[in-house]
Design a protein around this motif. Sequence first.
Motif, PDB file in Angstrom:
ATOM      1  N   ASN A 138       0.824  -1.211   0.000  1.00  0.00           N
ATOM      2  CA  ASN A 138       0.000   0.000   0.000  1.00  0.00           C
ATOM      3  C   ASN A 138       0.855   1.257   0.000  1.00  0.00           C
ATOM      4  OD1 ASN A 138      -2.347  -1.483  -0.010  1.00  0.00           O
ATOM      5  ND2 ASN A 138      -2.535  -1.489   2.224  1.00  0.00           N
ATOM      6  N   THR A 139       1.994   1.217   0.663  1.00  0.00           N
ATOM      7  CA  THR A 139       2.893   2.369   0.685  1.00  0.00           C
ATOM      8  C   THR A 139       3.368   2.685  -0.725  1.00  0.00           C
ATOM      9  OG1 THR A 139       3.618   1.735   2.890  1.00  0.00           O
ATOM     10  CG2 THR A 139       5.022   3.278   1.692  1.00  0.00           C
ATOM     11  N   TRP A 140       3.752   1.667  -1.470  1.00  0.00           N
ATOM     12  CA  TRP A 140       4.218   1.893  -2.841  1.00  0.00           C
ATOM     13  C   TRP A 140       3.088   2.405  -3.730  1.00  0.00           C
ATOM     14  CZ3 TRP A 140       9.063   2.551  -3.481  1.00  0.00           C
ATOM     15  CH2 TRP A 140       9.972   1.869  -2.695  1.00  0.00           C
ATOM     16  N   LEU A 141       1.881   1.920  -3.518  1.00  0.00           N
ATOM     17  CA  LEU A 141       0.732   2.371  -4.295  1.00  0.00           C
ATOM     18  C   LEU A 141       0.467   3.854  -4.036  1.00  0.00           C
ATOM     19  CD1 LEU A 141      -1.607   1.570  -6.187  1.00  0.00           C
ATOM     20  CD2 LEU A 141      -2.947   1.066  -4.135  1.00  0.00           C
ATOM     21  N   ILE A 142       0.496   4.246  -2.790  1.00  0.00           N
ATOM     22  CA  ILE A 142       0.278   5.653  -2.438  1.00  0.00           C
ATOM     23  C   ILE A 142       1.372   6.528  -3.018  1.00  0.00           C
ATOM     24  CG2 ILE A 142       0.241   7.270  -0.489  1.00  0.00           C
ATOM     25  CD1 ILE A 142      -1.154   5.012   1.120  1.00  0.00           C
ATOM     26  N   LEU A 143       2.633   6.086  -2.909  1.00  0.00           N
ATOM     27  CA  LEU A 143       3.747   6.866  -3.466  1.00  0.00           C
ATOM     28  C   LEU A 143       3.622   6.999  -4.979  1.00  0.00           C
ATOM     29  CD1 LEU A 143       6.782   5.582  -1.385  1.00  0.00           C
ATOM     30  CD2 LEU A 143       5.723   7.833  -1.294  1.00  0.00           C
ATOM     31  N   GLY A 144       3.201   5.946  -5.659  1.00  0.00           N
ATOM     32  CA  GLY A 144       3.020   5.998  -7.113  1.00  0.00           C
ATOM     33  C   GLY A 144       1.926   6.970  -7.505  1.00  0.00           C
ATOM     34  N   CYS A 145       0.803   6.939  -6.801  1.00  0.00           N
ATOM     35  CA  CYS A 145      -0.308   7.856  -7.087  1.00  0.00           C
ATOM     36  C   CYS A 145       0.108   9.302  -6.840  1.00  0.00           C
ATOM     37  CB  CYS A 145      -1.528   7.506  -6.241  1.00  0.00           C
ATOM     38  SG  CYS A 145      -2.323   5.964  -6.747  1.00  0.00           S
ATOM     39  N   MET A 146       0.841   9.519  -5.755  1.00  0.00           N
ATOM     40  CA  MET A 146       1.307  10.879  -5.466  1.00  0.00           C
ATOM     41  C   MET A 146       2.258  11.371  -6.553  1.00  0.00           C
ATOM     42  SD  MET A 146       1.835  10.665  -1.318  1.00  0.00           S
ATOM     43  CE  MET A 146       2.779  12.156  -1.263  1.00  0.00           C
ATOM     44  N   SER A 147       3.129  10.505  -7.023  1.00  0.00           N
ATOM     45  CA  SER A 147       4.075  10.886  -8.077  1.00  0.00           C
ATOM     46  C   SER A 147       3.337  11.261  -9.355  1.00  0.00           C
ATOM     47  CB  SER A 147       5.051   9.746  -8.363  1.00  0.00           C
ATOM     48  OG  SER A 147       5.795   9.444  -7.219  1.00  0.00           O
ATOM     49  N   LEU A 148       2.350  10.445  -9.739  1.00  0.00           N
ATOM     50  CA  LEU A 148       1.575  10.743 -10.953  1.00  0.00           C
ATOM     51  C   LEU A 148       0.797  12.051 -10.810  1.00  0.00           C
ATOM     52  CD1 LEU A 148       0.248   7.204 -11.943  1.00  0.00           C
ATOM     53  CD2 LEU A 148       1.977   8.572 -13.111  1.00  0.00           C
ATOM     54  N   THR A 149       0.270  12.299  -9.634  1.00  0.00           N
ATOM     55  CA  THR A 149      -0.462  13.546  -9.403  1.00  0.00           C
ATOM     56  C   THR A 149       0.460  14.749  -9.520  1.00  0.00           C
ATOM     57  OG1 THR A 149      -1.977  12.382  -7.921  1.00  0.00           O
ATOM     58  CG2 THR A 149      -1.913  14.789  -7.742  1.00  0.00           C
ATOM     59  N   ILE A 150       1.634  14.650  -8.946  1.00  0.00           N
ATOM     60  CA  ILE A 150       2.599  15.756  -9.020  1.00  0.00           C
ATOM     61  C   ILE A 150       3.024  16.002 -10.456  1.00  0.00           C
ATOM     62  CG2 ILE A 150       4.953  16.447  -8.386  1.00  0.00           C
ATOM     63  CD1 ILE A 150       4.416  15.080  -5.659  1.00  0.00           C
ATOM     64  N   ILE A 151       3.295  14.945 -11.209  1.00  0.00           N
ATOM     65  CA  ILE A 151       3.682  15.102 -12.614  1.00  0.00           C
ATOM     66  C   ILE A 151       2.543  15.743 -13.403  1.00  0.00           C
ATOM     67  CG2 ILE A 151       4.212  13.834 -14.744  1.00  0.00           C
ATOM     68  CD1 ILE A 151       5.810  11.869 -12.943  1.00  0.00           C
TER      69      ILE A 151
END
Length: 194
Positions: free
Chosen positions: A150-163
């Motif tokens: 779940n941590t990796w999923l959240i980090l991935g979503c945050m990265s895509l949102t920032i991009i």
Amino acid sequence: MVRYISDDDNDELTLQEPEVMAYLVLLSNGRVSHSFPLRGEVNLGRDRKNGIVVSDQKVSRHHARLSPTQETFILQDEGSANGTYLNGVLIKQPTRLKDKDRIGIGDTDFLFTNSIVDPAAVDQPVFFESKPVAAQGSSSPLALSAPNKNTWLILGCMSLTIIGLLVALAALLGMFVGRSQVGGWLFIYFMGFL
């Protein structure tokens, strides 16, 4: 600095020397630093007469003792000024150690383990939150469980949102500056997805 005092200068096993029952592994900044074989009773402290000498001002001259008993060791505080901690808890009486218990004396941390065959081969970092949990199917006794998915999923979503936000900002800037109509088209394109 921690130093192991052996009875002789030769580290090879002799016929009189008992087999290693367990290891005390020194942790430095959360990483495995050195390991000390435990063959019998061992005293820890600042005094040079101890089996394991710990050069730490918060460690008493005769701080703690490890005594062998029924395939493990008993940890006992020897009346130290700052106490002896087992897995973050101050011990008041002799306590039986289990594999992968964490021992704290002064600012020095040790890991008690009876399952390292070759302690020099352990080069992976060890990080503790409270008590380490071995990863399933891991060959290293000091390996910890993998990070939560779940941590990796959240980090991935945050990265895509920032991009996405950065692209939208670039498009807006391009549209308002008027140097490029591509910015306007990108803005309209990305706004269609939101």
